[in-house]
Design a protein around this motif. Sequence first.
Motif, PDB file in Angstrom:
ATOM      1  N   ASP A 177       0.816  -1.215   0.000  1.00 23.47           N
ATOM      2  CA  ASP A 177       0.000   0.000   0.000  1.00 23.47           C
ATOM      3  C   ASP A 177       0.851   1.267   0.000  1.00 23.47           C
ATOM      4  N   VAL A 178       1.897   1.267  -0.812  1.00 25.96           N
ATOM      5  CA  VAL A 178       2.816   2.407  -0.888  1.00 25.96           C
ATOM      6  C   VAL A 178       2.421   3.310  -2.053  1.00 25.96           C
TER       7      VAL A 178
ATOM      8  N   ALA B 157       2.932  -2.108   5.207  1.00 21.29           N
ATOM      9  CA  ALA B 157       3.597  -3.257   5.821  1.00 21.29           C
ATOM     10  C   ALA B 157       4.599  -3.867   4.863  1.00 21.29           C
ATOM     11  N   ILE B 158       5.460  -4.709   5.422  1.00 21.79           N
ATOM     12  CA  ILE B 158       6.347  -5.575   4.647  1.00 21.79           C
ATOM     13  C   ILE B 158       5.722  -6.955   4.633  1.00 21.79           C
ATOM     14  N   GLN B 159       5.527  -7.513   3.452  1.00 24.18           N
ATOM     15  CA  GLN B 159       5.014  -8.878   3.339  1.00 24.18           C
ATOM     16  C   GLN B 159       6.125  -9.790   2.863  1.00 24.18           C
ATOM     17  N   ILE B 160       6.368 -10.858   3.631  1.00 19.12           N
ATOM     18  CA  ILE B 160       7.390 -11.843   3.272  1.00 19.12           C
ATOM     19  C   ILE B 160       6.694 -13.159   2.956  1.00 19.12           C
ATOM     20  N   ASP B 161       6.821 -13.619   1.725  1.00 25.24           N
ATOM     21  CA  ASP B 161       6.258 -14.904   1.302  1.00 25.24           C
ATOM     22  C   ASP B 161       7.341 -15.964   1.480  1.00 25.24           C
ATOM     23  N   CYS B 162       7.094 -16.935   2.346  1.00 31.25           N
ATOM     24  CA  CYS B 162       8.154 -17.877   2.678  1.00 31.25           C
ATOM     25  C   CYS B 162       7.603 -19.226   3.118  1.00 31.25           C
ATOM     26  N   GLU B 163       8.504 -20.174   3.284  1.00 33.09           N
ATOM     27  CA  GLU B 163       8.232 -21.478   3.870  1.00 33.09           C
ATOM     28  C   GLU B 163       9.247 -21.702   4.992  1.00 33.09           C
TER      29      GLU B 163
ATOM     30  N   LEU C 236       0.286  13.037  -3.083  1.00 30.28           N
ATOM     31  CA  LEU C 236       0.660  11.627  -3.162  1.00 30.28           C
ATOM     32  C   LEU C 236      -0.566  10.785  -3.467  1.00 30.28           C
ATOM     33  N   ASN C 237      -0.417   9.837  -4.396  1.00 27.91           N
ATOM     34  CA  ASN C 237      -1.572   9.049  -4.825  1.00 27.91           C
ATOM     35  C   ASN C 237      -1.133   7.709  -5.390  1.00 27.91           C
ATOM     36  N   SER C 238      -2.093   6.928  -5.829  1.00 27.54           N
ATOM     37  CA  SER C 238      -1.882   5.641  -6.492  1.00 27.54           C
ATOM     38  C   SER C 238      -1.134   4.631  -5.617  1.00 27.54           C
ATOM     39  N   PRO C 239      -1.719   4.232  -4.476  1.00 29.96           N
ATOM     40  CA  PRO C 239      -1.064   3.223  -3.638  1.00 29.96           C
ATOM     41  C   PRO C 239      -1.057   1.854  -4.304  1.00 29.96           C
ATOM     42  N   ILE C 240       0.078   1.175  -4.236  1.00 21.03           N
ATOM     43  CA  ILE C 240       0.220  -0.162  -4.806  1.00 21.03           C
ATOM     44  C   ILE C 240       1.100  -0.999  -3.888  1.00 21.03           C
TER      45      ILE C 240
ATOM     46  N   TYR D 125      13.935   2.878  -3.879  1.00 20.29           N
ATOM     47  CA  TYR D 125      13.718   4.317  -3.744  1.00 20.29           C
ATOM     48  C   TYR D 125      12.218   4.602  -3.755  1.00 20.29           C
ATOM     49  N   MET D 126      11.700   5.089  -2.617  1.00 22.64           N
ATOM     50  CA  MET D 126      10.274   5.313  -2.446  1.00 22.64           C
ATOM     51  C   MET D 126       9.970   6.802  -2.286  1.00 22.64           C
ATOM     52  N   LEU D 127       8.732   7.190  -2.641  1.00 22.12           N
ATOM     53  CA  LEU D 127       8.315   8.558  -2.382  1.00 22.12           C
ATOM     54  C   LEU D 127       8.232   8.788  -0.878  1.00 22.12           C
ATOM     55  N   PRO D 128       8.792   9.877  -0.365  1.00 27.48           N
ATOM     56  CA  PRO D 128       8.580  10.212   1.044  1.00 27.48           C
ATOM     57  C   PRO D 128       7.080  10.353   1.299  1.00 27.48           C
ATOM     58  N   GLN D 129       6.604   9.760   2.403  1.00 29.27           N
ATOM     59  CA  GLN D 129       5.157   9.759   2.634  1.00 29.27           C
ATOM     60  C   GLN D 129       4.828   9.354   4.066  1.00 29.27           C
TER      61      GLN D 129
END
Length: 346
Positions: free
Chosen positions: A177-178, A261-267, A205-209, A241-245
């Motif tokens: 959601d950045v 959040a940080i999402q980690i896909d793992c086993e 700031l717009n367009s969260p993905i 490199y992310m937009l300051p927000q």
Amino acid sequence: MKALSLVLASVVGAVVVCSCSDQEPIVEQDTGKSISFGALVPNATRSTATTTATINSFQVYAFTAGKPYMENVTVSRNGATWSYSPVMYWPETPVNFYAYSPDISVSPSEEPSGLNTIVNYNNQGDTDFLYAVSVGQVAKSTPVMMNFRHAMSKVNVNLSSSNSMITVKVYHVSLLDVKHKGSFTFPSASTTSGSQQGIGYWSNLNSPIDILTFYSFSADEALTLTNTPVDVTEKNLEIDYMLPQPLENVDFNGNEFTGNAIQIDCEIFDAASGSKIWPRQDTPDYLLVPHTSCGRLIYPLTTPDLTEWKIGCSYIYNIKIDNPNVLKPIDFNVTVDEFNIDNISQ
């Protein structure tokens, strides 16, 4: 909210480290009345950031008496000097210079309010976007020094696991959601080295993905965590490199997580037997990654002291996955190192 506590990691500390620009500026000597340039970039906190030694070109716009004087002129490094064509000469009135690097093919426009803005910049995550301003310059034989500052926030994720009883294999890492579009406004003051003035800002700031920062193309390429922290961005997608927000706290509505959040896909496997211990057959659907064998772990990007990514700051999230006990919730230890890469008080 009980389910949320099983997978939502807490951040236990933040450290701020600052660095100053101590490199000698690269300048072009001039003996006449032509306009020449020099460039200086703050010391890099990480090897991939642009420095005075690695910047190769920048775009210049200049205004005098309220009118454009130079438009989208490319100034390029030529050995130890800087050059551009055609050469421009000093007018009788003071000149305001605006520059950015690299060339993003978007023009800053001087509006009646005096604001100079790049509108709706589309951040792809792989560009260390720099800006510089030098106002009120008059005719001189020395170069116009353009002191560049970092316009973005640099965000990196370090992963490790120090428990020899488990094996953690990571397939994907995402920032959730950045916002990746926004307008940048150049400061009205010069970005002089060491000055507390001349700081640009982002708005609209717009367009969260969800931004993917690490991706393994196959099971063989999955990252197996060790006791040594690994920056998952380096030598992979190089998206950091992310937009300051502002950052939103993570919440869970019963079906999905919301917020940054940080999402980690793992086993996770038992190291001795090789048997898989997470995700399991009884793992709830909201912790499963569709169409894969992975579960997902959610880590907030916020801390009690960290509620936004600031311009010119680098954030390193250190995540350690260690608890092998499958009869209890898996615990996670997270730290965040925050430091200002331009030595600017925010």
